[in-house]
Design an enzyme around this catalytic site. Structure first.
Site, PDB file in Angstrom:
ATOM      1  CD  GLU A   1       2.352  -9.919   3.020  1.00  0.00           C
ATOM      2  OE1 GLU A   1       3.446 -10.517   2.971  1.00  0.00           O
ATOM      3  OE2 GLU A   1       1.652  -9.692   2.012  1.00  0.00           O
TER       4      GLU A   1
ATOM      5  N   GLY B   1      -5.042  12.868   2.285  1.00  0.00           N
ATOM      6  CA  GLY B   1      -6.187  11.972   2.418  1.00  0.00           C
ATOM      7  C   GLY B   1      -6.307  10.907   1.351  1.00  0.00           C
ATOM      8  CG  HIS B   2      -4.440  11.330  -2.352  1.00  0.00           C
ATOM      9  ND1 HIS B   2      -5.519  11.651  -3.143  1.00  0.00           N
ATOM     10  CD2 HIS B   2      -3.626  12.414  -2.360  1.00  0.00           C
ATOM     11  CE1 HIS B   2      -5.354  12.878  -3.631  1.00  0.00           C
ATOM     12  NE2 HIS B   2      -4.225  13.362  -3.163  1.00  0.00           N
ATOM     13  N   GLY B   3      -4.505   8.123   0.939  1.00  0.00           N
ATOM     14  CA  GLY B   3      -4.439   6.785   1.525  1.00  0.00           C
ATOM     15  C   GLY B   3      -5.771   6.380   2.132  1.00  0.00           C
TER      16      GLY B   3
ATOM     17  CB  ILE C   1       0.026   7.594  -0.811  1.00  0.00           C
ATOM     18  CG1 ILE C   1      -1.285   6.841  -0.553  1.00  0.00           C
ATOM     19  CG2 ILE C   1      -0.244   8.960  -1.435  1.00  0.00           C
ATOM     20  CD1 ILE C   1      -2.122   6.562  -1.779  1.00  0.00           C
TER      21      ILE C   1
ATOM     22  CG  PHE D   1      -2.039   0.958   1.204  1.00  0.00           C
ATOM     23  CD1 PHE D   1      -3.322   0.535   0.904  1.00  0.00           C
ATOM     24  CD2 PHE D   1      -1.835   2.304   1.487  1.00  0.00           C
ATOM     25  CE1 PHE D   1      -4.385   1.428   0.879  1.00  0.00           C
ATOM     26  CE2 PHE D   1      -2.888   3.202   1.461  1.00  0.00           C
ATOM     27  CZ  PHE D   1      -4.177   2.769   1.162  1.00  0.00           C
TER      28      PHE D   1
ATOM     29  CD  GLN E   1       3.921   9.678   1.708  1.00  0.00           C
ATOM     30  OE1 GLN E   1       4.474  10.227   2.665  1.00  0.00           O
ATOM     31  NE2 GLN E   1       4.425   8.590   1.128  1.00  0.00           N
TER      32      GLN E   1
END
Length: 410
Positions: A290, A265-267, A257, A255, A262
Site C-alpha cells: 500500500e 539490511g534489516h528492511g 525500520i 513498514f 537503518q
C-alpha cells in the site's frame, strides 16, 4: 504588524522536528538510566554508554505535522526540548518537556496577550494512555525490562545482520508474528504505533479491532552472561484481504525500520521473510504493498529481482513483447502483484539487451511505451498527438534510467 515586532516574535518559533528528541533506552540499573537521561546528548543517533550500563540511542523524527500541524512549528518558546523516551524493548514511555523561556514571561506592549502553543497535549494525544509519570518510574521500568522483557507473539525467523559474520556472536535478530486477538500485543501496539506518525508520511493508526491484521516485529537480541536483552528494530503491518474463492491477498501497509538500525539490511531481511512466507502458504494468492515510499520501492525491487533471477524466472523469455497471459502465469507462480511482476519483467528484459541500437531494444521500448500509455490514459487524453508522444517518450527515458540504476544495485 511592525517589522521589528514580527522579527522579535519569530525568535519564539521552533521547528518541531528539531525540538522532538526520541530515545531508545536500556540499562541494568535504575540509577544508571536516570544518570544517562540527565545527560544532554549532543550527538543524534549515537549511543552513549554509562558506567552503570545504561545505553541511550537518540534521534529526531522525520515528521511531526500529525501532532503539531502542517507547518511543523511551535510558537512561544526558546530552548524548547520535547524528550520522548522509550524502553528499547517494551516501549514503556516517558514524555518530558523543557524550555529556557516561555513567551508569557516576556514584557509586551501588544494589545493582544501572547500565548504559547500547547506542546504537551498534542503529543500525549498520540501516545498510549499509561505512560510513565516520572523519570524515576521510567528508569525502574527500563532496568526491569532490560532483564525481563520478551517479545510478544510467535517467533518465526532469526538472522544475523549483513556484515556481522565473525563479529559479535552474542547479537542476533529475531522476527515475531502477532495479532490483535492478543490483549497483551494490543497494549504493546498502542505504544509502538506512535512511531509511524514520526517516520511514515501520511500514516494513520490502524484498526486494532480488525483481526485480519498481522504484525511482524523485528528485535535485536543481545545475550550477556546468560541474560537476553531485546531492543525493537522495526515492524511491518500486513492486512489480509479476501481473494475469491477461498484464499487471502496479503498487503503490506506500514513498514518501518527505526533510524538507528537503518542501512544494515534489516528492511530486506524482514521483507524477504514476509515474501517467503507468502510463497510457502497455499492460502495466500500474492503480495501487494500500500502506497510504498521510494526507499521501500528500491528495497523491494532489489530483493524481488535477486529472487527472480536466482530462480530463473525469465530464462525462457528472450525479448519483448511478452503476452499478458505469460505475465499472469509468472505473477501467479511467484505471487507478486501484476504491476510489480511487469516491472521486474521489464528490468530483466533490459538486462538481456547488449545495445540500444538492437532490434530487441526497439521492441522493449515499444512494449514499455504501450504499458505507460495504458496506465496514464486519463492524463494523456486531453493532449494532442505530438504532446502525447513527447510525454510518453519522457516517461520511457525516466523508466529506463531507473531500471539501469536498479540493475547496478543487484
Amino acid at each position: 504588524m511592525d517589522p521589528q515586532v514580527a522579527a522579535s516574535l519569530s525568535q519564539w518559533a521552533t521547528e518541531s522536528n528539531s525540538a522532538v528528541f526520541i530515545s531508545l533506552v536500556s540499562g541494568e540499573t535504575a540509577d544508571g538510566v536516570v544518570k544517562a537521561l540527565s545527560t544532554d546528548l549532543a550527538a543524534d543517533c549515537m549511543p552513549e554508554d554509562d558506567e552503570d550500563g545504561a545505553d541511550v540511542i537518540q534521534f529526531h523524527p522525520a515528521f511531526t505535522y500529525p501532532i503539531y500541524g502542517e507547518h511543523e512549528r511551535i510558537f512561544g518558546y526558546k530552548g524548547l526540548r520535547i524528550q520522548l523516551s522509550y524502553a528499547a524493548g517494551s516501549l514503556a514511555t516517558l514524555l518530558e518537556v523543557d524550555y529556557a523561556k516561555r513567551i508569557e514571561q516576556m514584557d509586551s506592549t501588544l494589545a493582544v496577550p501572547l500565548k504559547a502553543d500547547d506542546v504537551d497535549g498534542p503529543m500525549r494525544s498520540v501516545l498510549a494512555q499509561n505512560i510513565c509519570s516520572t523519570r524515576e518510574e521510567f528508569a525502574q521500568r527500563v532496568a526491569l525490562d532490560t532483564q525481563e522483557f520478551r517479545p510478544i507473539g510467535q517467533k518465526v525467523h532469526e538472522y544475523k545482520a549483513i556484515g556481522e559474520a565473525g563479529g559479535n556472536e552474542q547479537l542476533r535478530y529475531e522476527i515475531y508474528e502477532s495479532g490483535f486477538e492478543s490483549s497483551e500485543f494490543r497494549a504493546y501496539h498502542e505504544r509502538m504505533q506512535t512511531l509511524v506518525l514520526f517516520f511514515i508520511e501520511g500514516a494513520q493508526f490502524i484498526d486494532m479491532g480488525d483481526e485480519r491484521w498481522r504484525v511482524f516485529t523485528v528485535f535485536e537480541r543481545l545475550d550477556v552472561n546468560g541474560v537476553a536483552s531485546y531492543s525493537l528494530v522495526g515492524f511491518c503491518t500486513m492486512y489480509r484481504f479476501y481473494h475469491w474463492p477461498d484464499r487471502k491477498r496479503p498487503r503490506i501497509s506500514q513498514f518501518l525500520i527505526l533510524p538507528p538500525f537503518q542501512g544494515h539490511g534489516h528492511g530486506s531481511s524482514l521483507y524477504r521473510f514476509i515474501y517467503s512466507m507468502v510463497l510457502a502458504s497455499p492460502e495466500y494468492a500474492d503480495l501487494s504493498v500500500e502506497d510504498p515510499s521510494e526507499a521501500f520501492d528500491d528495497m523491494r525491487d532489489r530483493n524481488d529481482m535477486r529472487y527472480l533471477l536466482k530462480h530463473k524466472a525469465f530464462d525462457h523469455i528472450k525479448c519483448a513483447p511478452v503476452s499478458r497471459s505469460d505475465i499472469v502465469e509468472l505473477q501467479r507462480k511467484f505471487k507478486l502483484s501484476l504491476r510489480q511482476m511487469t516491472r521486474c519483467l521489464e528490468i530483466a528484459l533490459l538486462q538481456k539487451i547488449k545495445s540500444e541500437s538492437s532490434q530487441e531494444f526497439r521492441q522493449l521500448r515499444l512494449f514499455i511505451k504501450k504499458r505507460i500509455y495504458a496506465q496514464n490514459t486519463d492524463l494523456l487524453q486531453d493532449l494532442d498527438a505530438d504532446d502525447k508522444k513527447q510525454k510518453v517518450a519522457e516517461s520511457f527515458a525516466a523508466v529506463i534510467d531507473d531500471y539501469r540504476r536498479i540493475l547496478s544495485l543487484i
